[in-house]
Design a protein around this motif. Structure first.
Motif, PDB file in Angstrom:
ATOM      1  N   GLY A 189       0.808  -1.207   0.000  1.00  0.00           N
ATOM      2  CA  GLY A 189       0.000   0.000   0.000  1.00  0.00           C
ATOM      3  C   GLY A 189       0.844   1.262   0.000  1.00  0.00           C
ATOM      4  N   CYS A 190       1.937   1.222   0.749  1.00  0.00           N
ATOM      5  CA  CYS A 190       2.847   2.365   0.786  1.00  0.00           C
ATOM      6  C   CYS A 190       3.474   2.601  -0.585  1.00  0.00           C
ATOM      7  CB  CYS A 190       3.926   2.120   1.843  1.00  0.00           C
ATOM      8  SG  CYS A 190       4.929   3.560   2.235  1.00  0.00           S
ATOM      9  N   LEU A 191       3.859   1.525  -1.258  1.00  0.00           N
ATOM     10  CA  LEU A 191       4.422   1.650  -2.604  1.00  0.00           C
ATOM     11  C   LEU A 191       3.391   2.192  -3.586  1.00  0.00           C
ATOM     12  CD1 LEU A 191       6.490  -1.662  -2.871  1.00  0.00           C
ATOM     13  CD2 LEU A 191       7.391   0.665  -2.683  1.00  0.00           C
ATOM     14  N   ALA A 192       2.152   1.725  -3.472  1.00  0.00           N
ATOM     15  CA  ALA A 192       1.108   2.175  -4.390  1.00  0.00           C
ATOM     16  C   ALA A 192       0.828   3.665  -4.208  1.00  0.00           C
ATOM     17  CB  ALA A 192      -0.166   1.360  -4.168  1.00  0.00           C
ATOM     18  N   ILE A 193       0.728   4.119  -2.965  1.00  0.00           N
ATOM     19  CA  ILE A 193       0.464   5.536  -2.707  1.00  0.00           C
ATOM     20  C   ILE A 193       1.620   6.397  -3.201  1.00  0.00           C
ATOM     21  CG2 ILE A 193       0.168   7.244  -0.883  1.00  0.00           C
ATOM     22  CD1 ILE A 193      -1.304   5.074   0.714  1.00  0.00           C
ATOM     23  N   THR A 194       2.847   5.937  -2.953  1.00  0.00           N
ATOM     24  CA  THR A 194       4.015   6.706  -3.389  1.00  0.00           C
ATOM     25  C   THR A 194       4.058   6.809  -4.902  1.00  0.00           C
ATOM     26  OG1 THR A 194       5.224   5.886  -1.458  1.00  0.00           O
ATOM     27  CG2 THR A 194       6.518   6.900  -3.202  1.00  0.00           C
ATOM     28  N   ARG A 195       3.725   5.725  -5.577  1.00  0.00           N
ATOM     29  CA  ARG A 195       3.737   5.764  -7.043  1.00  0.00           C
ATOM     30  C   ARG A 195       2.693   6.738  -7.579  1.00  0.00           C
ATOM     31  NH1 ARG A 195       5.912   2.967 -11.113  1.00  0.00           N
ATOM     32  NH2 ARG A 195       4.809   2.937 -13.104  1.00  0.00           N
ATOM     33  N   MET A 196       1.529   6.774  -6.969  1.00  0.00           N
ATOM     34  CA  MET A 196       0.481   7.681  -7.432  1.00  0.00           C
ATOM     35  C   MET A 196       0.819   9.136  -7.145  1.00  0.00           C
ATOM     36  SD  MET A 196      -3.126   5.728  -6.656  1.00  0.00           S
ATOM     37  CE  MET A 196      -2.778   5.481  -4.894  1.00  0.00           C
ATOM     38  N   GLU A 197       1.469   9.383  -6.009  1.00  0.00           N
ATOM     39  CA  GLU A 197       1.676  10.758  -5.575  1.00  0.00           C
ATOM     40  C   GLU A 197       3.004  11.353  -6.028  1.00  0.00           C
ATOM     41  OE1 GLU A 197      -0.511  12.623  -4.101  1.00  0.00           O
ATOM     42  OE2 GLU A 197      -2.027  11.056  -3.923  1.00  0.00           O
ATOM     43  N   ILE A 198       4.055  10.530  -6.116  1.00  0.00           N
ATOM     44  CA  ILE A 198       5.401  11.083  -6.297  1.00  0.00           C
ATOM     45  C   ILE A 198       6.073  10.613  -7.575  1.00  0.00           C
ATOM     46  CG2 ILE A 198       7.647  11.377  -5.165  1.00  0.00           C
ATOM     47  CD1 ILE A 198       6.365  10.815  -2.535  1.00  0.00           C
ATOM     48  N   HIS A 199       5.631   9.511  -8.157  1.00  0.00           N
ATOM     49  CA  HIS A 199       6.301   8.959  -9.339  1.00  0.00           C
ATOM     50  C   HIS A 199       6.452  10.035 -10.424  1.00  0.00           C
ATOM     51  CE1 HIS A 199       7.607   5.571 -11.785  1.00  0.00           C
ATOM     52  NE2 HIS A 199       6.914   6.097 -12.777  1.00  0.00           N
ATOM     53  N   PRO A 200       7.568  10.098 -11.181  1.00  0.00           N
ATOM     54  CA  PRO A 200       8.730   9.207 -11.098  1.00  0.00           C
ATOM     55  C   PRO A 200       9.652   9.544  -9.929  1.00  0.00           C
ATOM     56  CG  PRO A 200       9.102  10.868 -12.766  1.00  0.00           C
ATOM     57  CD  PRO A 200       7.695  11.094 -12.259  1.00  0.00           C
ATOM     58  N   TYR A 201      10.343   8.515  -9.423  1.00  0.00           N
ATOM     59  CA  TYR A 201      11.252   8.696  -8.304  1.00  0.00           C
ATOM     60  C   TYR A 201      12.629   9.060  -8.848  1.00  0.00           C
ATOM     61  CZ  TYR A 201       7.684   5.259  -7.062  1.00  0.00           C
ATOM     62  OH  TYR A 201       6.518   4.577  -6.935  1.00  0.00           O
ATOM     63  N   ALA A 202      13.123  10.207  -8.474  1.00  0.00           N
ATOM     64  CA  ALA A 202      14.434  10.641  -8.955  1.00  0.00           C
ATOM     65  C   ALA A 202      15.477  10.376  -7.895  1.00  0.00           C
ATOM     66  CB  ALA A 202      14.406  12.131  -9.302  1.00  0.00           C
ATOM     67  N   ARG A 203      16.576   9.763  -8.312  1.00  0.00           N
ATOM     68  CA  ARG A 203      17.639   9.486  -7.360  1.00  0.00           C
ATOM     69  C   ARG A 203      18.472  10.729  -7.083  1.00  0.00           C
ATOM     70  NH1 ARG A 203      22.816   5.355  -8.160  1.00  0.00           N
ATOM     71  NH2 ARG A 203      23.780   5.805  -6.147  1.00  0.00           N
ATOM     72  N   TRP A 204      18.653  11.555  -8.106  1.00  0.00           N
ATOM     73  CA  TRP A 204      19.580  12.665  -7.966  1.00  0.00           C
ATOM     74  C   TRP A 204      18.885  14.018  -7.857  1.00  0.00           C
ATOM     75  CZ3 TRP A 204      24.350  10.976  -7.082  1.00  0.00           C
ATOM     76  CH2 TRP A 204      24.690   9.698  -7.555  1.00  0.00           C
TER      77      TRP A 204
END
Length: 265
Positions: A189-204
């Motif tokens: 669930g945490c991964l799903a929420i993060t993907r909806m709210e923040i994706h794409p995830y930038a490393r730098w």
């Protein structure tokens, strides 16, 4: 009841990973871009760093010098200096990494140039401007997502070990599986929420840095000039290269690096 210890471990792993991800997301959302950020126009080196880190900067420098015929990148994976006078600190770092002989394999040149002072200074400037994540995103959202993914796998593994234990008849395995499904649901669930709210995830790149990189890409007019070509390399990496000779040189680099256990950035 020995399986309860595995359940507690699963909850600890899942809870800690999700907590760290939430804290990273809060910190990322709380970053207020400096006034200069809103007026900042990214250079290609800055875009390369924000998109792929130090090694992307080294790749961009190699490709840029090769396009200007001041550096030869052979399909065999060797770099040869044609013009020993670098026009900026990045180019001087690449030339210095190649060495006084004027020829070297691309993989060690790339690694040395990525660790040069010029790239570290670039990173410090971007971090200071609020465009880059300190320490390569070690505490950022991308790292948090990776930790939660590892936690989800760990919960599954602990659940399988618990189910494999000899259990009394009064403790049905289905009920135990359901107990382990709870921390697994937390991580997923945490991964799903993060993907909806923040994706794409930038490393730098910070959120502000991501916006500027996106603006740089939109400003590219799609023509085949050097600026657009190098912008593609900066943002998408060497796989954006369409020239057969350059692709062959970097493909050889990837094979060479893989043989030595080097993970590409």
């Amino acid at each position: 009841m020995f399986w309860v210890l595995f359940l507690l471990s699963a909850w600890a792993v899942a809870g800690l990973a999700c907590l760290r991800l939430c804290l990273a997301a809060v910190r990322a959302a709380a970053v207020e871009p400096h006034a200069v950020v809103r007026e900042h126009t990214l250079t290609l080196y800055e875009a390369a760093f924000l998109s792929g880190g130090p090694r992307r900067v080294a790749d961009l420098t190699l490709v840029s010098m090769a396009r200007q015929r001041r550096l030869l990148l052979a399909h065999t994976g060797w770099a040869t200096v044609v013009d020993p006078c670098g026009r900026d600190d990045m180019e001087r770092s690449v030339i210095g990494a190649i060495g006084p002989g004027g020829q070297s394999r691309i993989a060690p040149v790339r690694a040395a140039a990525a660790a040069a002072d010029a790239v570290r200074s670039l990173a410090d400037r971007l971090v200071g401007a609020g465009l880059a994540v300190p320490d390569g995103g070690a505490g950022g959202v991308a790292a948090g997502v990776r930790r939660v993914r590892v936690a989800a796998v760990t919960v599954c593994a602990l659940g399988l070990v618990a189910l494999a234990l000899p259990l009394p008849a009064t403790e049905p395995r289905l009920l135990i599986a359901l107990w382990f499904a709870l921390p697994l649901a937390l991580t997923l669930g945490c991964l799903a929420i993060t993907r909806m709210e923040i994706h794409p995830y930038a490393r730098w790149a910070s959120p502000a840095g991501q916006r500027l990189v996106g603006a740089l890409v939109r400003q590219a007019d799609g023509t085949a000039d050097d600026r657009t070509f190098l912008t593609s390399v900066a943002v998408r990496g060497v796989h954006a290269i369409g020239e057969p000779d350059l692709r062959a040189a970097f493909a050889h680099r990837e094979k060479y690096a893989g043989d030595h256990g080097e993970r590409l950035a």
